[in-house]
Motif scaffolding. Structure first.
Motif, PDB file in Angstrom:
ATOM      1  N   LEU A 240       0.718  -1.215 -11.005  1.00 28.90           N
ATOM      2  CA  LEU A 240       0.703  -2.597 -10.533  1.00 28.90           C
ATOM      3  C   LEU A 240       1.462  -2.710  -9.211  1.00 28.90           C
ATOM      4  CD1 LEU A 240       0.054  -5.595 -10.857  1.00 28.90           C
ATOM      5  CD2 LEU A 240       2.101  -5.798 -12.285  1.00 28.90           C
ATOM      6  N   LEU A 241       2.607  -2.069  -9.122  1.00 25.25           N
ATOM      7  CA  LEU A 241       3.365  -2.075  -7.872  1.00 25.25           C
ATOM      8  C   LEU A 241       2.541  -1.456  -6.750  1.00 25.25           C
ATOM      9  CD1 LEU A 241       5.896  -2.471  -6.131  1.00 25.25           C
ATOM     10  CD2 LEU A 241       6.778  -0.312  -7.061  1.00 25.25           C
ATOM     11  N   LEU A 242       1.899  -0.326  -7.031  1.00 21.82           N
ATOM     12  CA  LEU A 242       1.070   0.334  -6.007  1.00 21.82           C
ATOM     13  C   LEU A 242      -0.086  -0.562  -5.563  1.00 21.82           C
ATOM     14  CD1 LEU A 242       1.079   3.945  -7.457  1.00 21.82           C
ATOM     15  CD2 LEU A 242       2.132   3.199  -5.299  1.00 21.82           C
ATOM     16  N   ASP A 243      -0.733  -1.233  -6.518  1.00 23.83           N
ATOM     17  CA  ASP A 243      -1.827  -2.151  -6.174  1.00 23.83           C
ATOM     18  C   ASP A 243      -1.335  -3.270  -5.264  1.00 23.83           C
ATOM     19  OD1 ASP A 243      -3.587  -0.652  -7.711  1.00 23.83           O
ATOM     20  OD2 ASP A 243      -3.536  -2.038  -9.428  1.00 23.83           O
ATOM     21  N   LYS A 244      -0.189  -3.831  -5.602  1.00 22.29           N
ATOM     22  CA  LYS A 244       0.369  -4.932  -4.801  1.00 22.29           C
ATOM     23  C   LYS A 244       0.750  -4.452  -3.396  1.00 22.29           C
ATOM     24  CE  LYS A 244       1.062  -8.444  -7.906  1.00 22.29           C
ATOM     25  NZ  LYS A 244       0.974  -9.878  -7.668  1.00 22.29           N
ATOM     26  N   LEU A 245       1.322  -3.248  -3.313  1.00 21.71           N
ATOM     27  CA  LEU A 245       1.679  -2.709  -2.000  1.00 21.71           C
ATOM     28  C   LEU A 245       0.432  -2.437  -1.173  1.00 21.71           C
ATOM     29  CD1 LEU A 245       4.518  -0.206  -2.986  1.00 21.71           C
ATOM     30  CD2 LEU A 245       4.790  -2.334  -1.686  1.00 21.71           C
ATOM     31  N   ASN A 246      -0.580  -1.842  -1.806  1.00 18.63           N
ATOM     32  CA  ASN A 246      -1.799  -1.488  -1.076  1.00 18.63           C
ATOM     33  C   ASN A 246      -2.562  -2.713  -0.589  1.00 18.63           C
ATOM     34  OD1 ASN A 246      -1.335   1.269  -1.272  1.00 18.63           O
ATOM     35  ND2 ASN A 246      -2.359   1.422  -3.240  1.00 18.63           N
ATOM     36  N   SER A 247      -2.487  -3.817  -1.317  1.00 20.42           N
ATOM     37  CA  SER A 247      -3.180  -5.041  -0.892  1.00 20.42           C
ATOM     38  C   SER A 247      -2.261  -5.955  -0.071  1.00 20.42           C
ATOM     39  CB  SER A 247      -3.711  -5.800  -2.112  1.00 20.42           C
ATOM     40  OG  SER A 247      -2.645  -6.298  -2.892  1.00 20.42           O
ATOM     41  N   LEU A 248      -1.021  -5.550   0.077  1.00 17.48           N
ATOM     42  CA  LEU A 248      -0.002  -6.341   0.780  1.00 17.48           C
ATOM     43  C   LEU A 248       0.081  -7.751   0.196  1.00 17.48           C
ATOM     44  CD1 LEU A 248       1.952  -5.361   2.914  1.00 17.48           C
ATOM     45  CD2 LEU A 248       0.583  -6.508   4.636  1.00 17.48           C
ATOM     46  N   ASP A 249       0.033  -7.797  -1.128  1.00 22.91           N
ATOM     47  CA  ASP A 249       0.127  -9.066  -1.861  1.00 22.91           C
ATOM     48  C   ASP A 249       1.544  -9.615  -1.694  1.00 22.91           C
ATOM     49  OD1 ASP A 249       0.274 -11.126  -3.719  1.00 22.91           O
ATOM     50  OD2 ASP A 249      -0.816 -10.027  -5.259  1.00 22.91           O
TER      51      ASP A 249
END
Length: 195
Positions: free
Chosen positions: A173-182
């Motif tokens: 989840l952290l990686l997804d948020k970082l990759n999408s710059l959420d």
């Protein structure tokens, strides 16, 4: 008599003008408070960060600065009490609690102390997590370009050294948020922190 924090709506406005990237005073306040909060954790002594806040408040600062200090005190108290009441002594688990209270500069300060005592893969993994906190520090001030560059470095490091970050249950989840710059940070969990 202690001054009451501004209403929530005003605190958001104050946060926009309290900018440690452009104001030396803001940077000094942020750094002093964060260091004192991190200093308080090993001793479980909240008077350490309270004294630092009181010293700043005695300076009769503007609304932006006092709003920031009061907001930090509230967040510090919540995180500190959660750590103290649950007897969380593991510094990495403490970092997750601090993160989940939106205290990203404090996460940076806290993890940096652990990081400096490590080597090898753990050193790299913690550096990635420190960088992730930095992403959310930048995003708070709408610095998307630096946040984006830091998110790439952080994500790469976290992916490569994920074996050293098993204390974070939801690393993807952290990686997804970082990759999408959420701009909305994830809550980081660990089974030991569940009530």
């Amino acid at each position: 008599m202690q001054k009451q924090p501004a209403p929530l709506r005003s605190e958001k406005t104050c946060a926009a003008h309290f900018d440690p990237f452009t104001s030396r005073l803001s940077r000094d306040i942020r750094n002093t408070l964060a260091e004192s909060f991190v200093d308080a954790l090993p001793q479980l002594d909240d008077s350490i960060y309270r004294r630092a806040a009181e010293q700043w408040l005695a300076e009769n600062l503007g609304d932006e600065s006092t709003g920031y200090i009061h907001d930090r005190l509230k967040r510090y108290d919540r995180a500190f009490n959660q750590i103290k009441e649950n007897r969380i002594k593991d510094a990495k688990l403490q970092a997750l609690i601090i993160w989940n209270h939106g205290l990203f500069f404090e996460v940076h300060e806290h993890l940096e102390r652990i990081w400096q005592a490590t080597t090898g893969d753990e050193y790299q993994a913690l550096k990635g997590l420190i960088q992730a906190a930095g992403v959310y520090i930048h995003l708070k001030f709408n610095h998307r370009a630096p946040a984006g560059k830091l998110a790439i470095k952080s994500s790469n490091r976290i992916q490569k050294y994920s074996d050293c970050l098993t204390f974070i249950a939801d690393l993807n989840l952290l990686l997804d948020k970082l990759n999408s710059l959420d701009p909305v940070p994830p809550q980081l969990t660990n089974p030991e922190l569940q009530s």
